[in-house]
Design an enzyme around this catalytic site. Structure first.
Site, mmCIF file in Angstrom:
data_model
loop_
_atom_site.group_PDB
_atom_site.id
_atom_site.type_symbol
_atom_site.label_atom_id
_atom_site.label_comp_id
_atom_site.label_asym_id
_atom_site.label_seq_id
_atom_site.Cartn_x
_atom_site.Cartn_y
_atom_site.Cartn_z
ATOM 1 N N LYS A 133 -17.670 4.244 8.081
ATOM 2 C CA LYS A 133 -17.969 3.603 9.372
ATOM 3 C C LYS A 133 -17.015 4.100 10.460
ATOM 4 O O LYS A 133 -17.443 4.444 11.554
ATOM 5 C CB LYS A 133 -17.830 2.071 9.267
ATOM 6 C CG LYS A 133 -18.743 1.422 8.258
ATOM 7 C CD LYS A 133 -18.573 -0.085 8.250
ATOM 8 C CE LYS A 133 -17.179 -0.553 7.855
ATOM 9 N NZ LYS A 133 -16.790 -0.206 6.462
ATOM 10 N N ARG B 251 -8.330 8.437 0.796
ATOM 11 C CA ARG B 251 -8.171 8.187 2.246
ATOM 12 C C ARG B 251 -6.689 8.159 2.595
ATOM 13 O O ARG B 251 -5.876 7.588 1.880
ATOM 14 C CB ARG B 251 -8.825 6.857 2.624
ATOM 15 C CG ARG B 251 -8.518 6.480 4.061
ATOM 16 C CD ARG B 251 -9.503 5.536 4.664
ATOM 17 N NE ARG B 251 -9.543 4.225 4.067
ATOM 18 C CZ ARG B 251 -10.373 3.259 4.470
ATOM 19 N NH1 ARG B 251 -11.240 3.485 5.428
ATOM 20 N NH2 ARG B 251 -10.351 2.091 3.874
ATOM 21 N N ARG C 266 -18.498 -9.053 10.015
ATOM 22 C CA ARG C 266 -18.379 -8.906 8.566
ATOM 23 C C ARG C 266 -18.919 -10.138 7.848
ATOM 24 O O ARG C 266 -18.920 -10.168 6.613
ATOM 25 C CB ARG C 266 -16.911 -8.722 8.192
ATOM 26 C CG ARG C 266 -16.553 -7.297 7.763
ATOM 27 C CD ARG C 266 -15.098 -7.308 7.393
ATOM 28 N NE ARG C 266 -14.662 -6.187 6.618
ATOM 29 C CZ ARG C 266 -14.050 -5.114 7.125
ATOM 30 N NH1 ARG C 266 -13.887 -4.989 8.420
ATOM 31 N NH2 ARG C 266 -13.608 -4.165 6.314
ATOM 32 N N ARG D 236 -12.162 -5.827 -2.464
ATOM 33 C CA ARG D 236 -12.823 -5.677 -1.155
ATOM 34 C C ARG D 236 -14.310 -5.415 -1.329
ATOM 35 O O ARG D 236 -15.131 -5.875 -0.542
ATOM 36 C CB ARG D 236 -12.155 -4.553 -0.362
ATOM 37 C CG ARG D 236 -10.742 -4.912 0.047
ATOM 38 C CD ARG D 236 -10.012 -3.728 0.626
ATOM 39 N NE ARG D 236 -10.552 -3.342 1.911
ATOM 40 C CZ ARG D 236 -10.350 -2.159 2.468
ATOM 41 N NH1 ARG D 236 -9.643 -1.236 1.833
ATOM 42 N NH2 ARG D 236 -10.860 -1.894 3.642
ATOM 43 N N ARG E 236 -3.263 3.525 2.570
ATOM 44 C CA ARG E 236 -3.166 2.140 3.043
ATOM 45 C C ARG E 236 -2.925 1.204 1.856
ATOM 46 O O ARG E 236 -3.478 1.410 0.783
ATOM 47 C CB ARG E 236 -4.483 1.739 3.721
ATOM 48 C CG ARG E 236 -4.496 1.990 5.200
ATOM 49 C CD ARG E 236 -5.880 1.916 5.787
ATOM 50 N NE ARG E 236 -6.638 0.736 5.424
ATOM 51 C CZ ARG E 236 -7.870 0.482 5.882
ATOM 52 N NH1 ARG E 236 -8.452 1.326 6.708
ATOM 53 N NH2 ARG E 236 -8.522 -0.591 5.524
HETATM 54 P P1 ADP Z 1 -14.689 2.869 6.636
HETATM 55 O O1 ADP Z 1 -14.347 2.882 8.091
HETATM 56 O O2 ADP Z 1 -16.145 2.567 6.385
HETATM 57 O O3 ADP Z 1 -13.771 2.019 5.815
HETATM 58 P P2 ADP Z 1 -13.718 5.654 6.672
HETATM 59 O O4 ADP Z 1 -14.433 6.224 7.863
HETATM 60 O O5 ADP Z 1 -12.271 5.353 6.835
HETATM 61 O O6 ADP Z 1 -14.511 4.359 6.098
HETATM 62 O O7 ADP Z 1 -13.947 6.648 5.448
HETATM 63 C C1 ADP Z 1 -13.348 6.397 4.172
HETATM 64 C C2 ADP Z 1 -12.793 7.714 3.602
HETATM 65 O O8 ADP Z 1 -13.872 8.596 3.278
HETATM 66 C C3 ADP Z 1 -11.897 8.461 4.585
HETATM 67 O O9 ADP Z 1 -10.854 9.077 3.859
HETATM 68 C C4 ADP Z 1 -12.826 9.500 5.221
HETATM 69 O O10 ADP Z 1 -12.108 10.653 5.660
HETATM 70 C C5 ADP Z 1 -13.783 9.823 4.067
HETATM 71 N N1 ADP Z 1 -15.167 10.084 4.502
HETATM 72 C C6 ADP Z 1 -15.829 9.548 5.560
HETATM 73 N N2 ADP Z 1 -17.104 10.018 5.620
HETATM 74 C C7 ADP Z 1 -17.245 10.851 4.554
HETATM 75 C C8 ADP Z 1 -18.341 11.652 4.039
HETATM 76 N N3 ADP Z 1 -19.547 11.670 4.626
HETATM 77 N N4 ADP Z 1 -18.118 12.356 2.915
HETATM 78 C C9 ADP Z 1 -16.903 12.328 2.304
HETATM 79 N N5 ADP Z 1 -15.842 11.619 2.723
HETATM 80 C C10 ADP Z 1 -16.005 10.882 3.838
HETATM 81 P P1 AMP Z 2 -11.110 -2.207 7.789
HETATM 82 O O1 AMP Z 2 -10.107 -1.372 8.473
HETATM 83 O O2 AMP Z 2 -12.367 -2.414 8.609
HETATM 84 O O3 AMP Z 2 -11.423 -1.712 6.388
HETATM 85 O O4 AMP Z 2 -10.471 -3.668 7.634
HETATM 86 C C1 AMP Z 2 -9.295 -3.879 6.868
HETATM 87 C C2 AMP Z 2 -9.119 -5.363 6.588
HETATM 88 O O5 AMP Z 2 -8.977 -6.083 7.837
HETATM 89 C C3 AMP Z 2 -10.277 -6.053 5.885
HETATM 90 O O6 AMP Z 2 -10.242 -5.881 4.470
HETATM 91 C C4 AMP Z 2 -10.061 -7.519 6.319
HETATM 92 O O7 AMP Z 2 -9.005 -8.122 5.609
HETATM 93 C C5 AMP Z 2 -9.600 -7.358 7.764
HETATM 94 N N1 AMP Z 2 -10.754 -7.383 8.697
HETATM 95 C C6 AMP Z 2 -11.177 -6.357 9.503
HETATM 96 N N2 AMP Z 2 -12.257 -6.716 10.212
HETATM 97 C C7 AMP Z 2 -12.539 -8.005 9.852
HETATM 98 C C8 AMP Z 2 -13.558 -8.934 10.202
HETATM 99 N N3 AMP Z 2 -14.531 -8.625 11.088
HETATM 100 N N4 AMP Z 2 -13.532 -10.160 9.616
HETATM 101 C C9 AMP Z 2 -12.572 -10.498 8.754
HETATM 102 N N5 AMP Z 2 -11.612 -9.659 8.336
HETATM 103 C C10 AMP Z 2 -11.566 -8.423 8.887
#
Ligand code: ADP
Ligand code: AMP
Length: 215
Positions: A13, A127, A88, A171, A160
């Protein structure tokens, strides 16, 4: 254009939201990034949010909704935004819908980035996030130019805390229980679009751009 990104943690995302923001000139708003910024700066909000985040739980709706509404009320949001990680829960989505209705507006697209759980676990282990600016990389799929160093600001990249395998499993469970129902919520509103998030990130983005430009 008001866009909501849906999908499991690690589905991509944030990666896609960043590209959407750059191409369409709208702000990328990540509640997770806002919480991490507050944690880094030791604010009360950060201290409160950290308790939940470290356990892989959601931060309570009350706190999250207030933060989000304040953010989207800012001037740079008047032509739209891309929300990443919000809503969420169904109550969060309802608050957003009501707030937008007051302005005669709505979410235009809810983009569901679909990735199976097995792929998620692999992605999260690779990541890496910048300790300073929050930029996201992957050791294999989106590697920085220099290992362990952020391309954008030169700071250190780390795994992270909530990307450790035990927390990722928690999660995912929370995602399936509390966030996945949003797919049906936005489907009923006629704005849901699902993309296959397992492909190369540029291919995923091409699909999203085609969706956003279809009107
Ligand atoms: P989210 O925001 O949904 O938690 P991220 O955008 O941070 O996810 O992506 C999670 C991990 O996967 C990151 O390390 C990112 O660089 C990698 N990633 C994102 N899109 C792709 C893809 N299409 N293929 C492979 N790896 C990806
Ligand atoms: P993210 O970076 O989107 O993966 O979010 C990391 C963490 O932040 C999540 O696992 C939750 O603990 C918290 N968080 C982020 N967005 C929300 C939301 N909209 N509602 C509740 N918790 C959130």
């Amino acid at each position: 254009m008001k866009i909501v990104m849906l999908g499991a943690p690690g589905a991509g995302k944030g990666t896609q939201a960043e590209m959407i923001a750059a191409k369409y000139g709208i702000p990328h708003i990540s509640t997770g990034d806002i919480f991490r910024y507050n944690i880094k700066n030791g604010t009360d909000l950060g201290k409160e949010a950290k308790k939940y985040m470290d356990e892989g739980k959601l931060v309570p709706d009350e706190l999250t909704v207030r933060l989000l509404l304040d953010r989207v009320a800012k001037d740079d949001c008047k032509d739209g935004y891309v929300l990443d990680g919000f809503p969420r829960t169904i109550p969060q989505a309802e608050v957003l819908t009501k707030e937008l209705e007051k302005q005669d507006a709505k979410v235009d697209f809810a983009i569901n980035v679909d990735v199976p759980d097995e792929d998620i676990v692999r992605r999260m282990g690779g990541r890496r996030a910048c300790v300073n600016c929050g930029a996201t990389y992957h050791v294999v799929y989106a590697a920085p130019k220099v290992e362990g160093v952020c391309d954008k600001c030169g700071s250190k990249l780390v795994l992270r805390d909530d990307d450790k395998p035990e927390t990722v499993q928690k999660r995912l469970k929370v995602y399936h229980e509390q966030t996945q129902p949003l797919i049906e919520y936005y489907e009923k509103k006629g704005v849901l679009r699902t993309v296959d998030g397992t492909r190369d990130l540029h291919e995923v983005f091409a699909d999203i751009a085609a969706i956003l430009e279809q009107n």
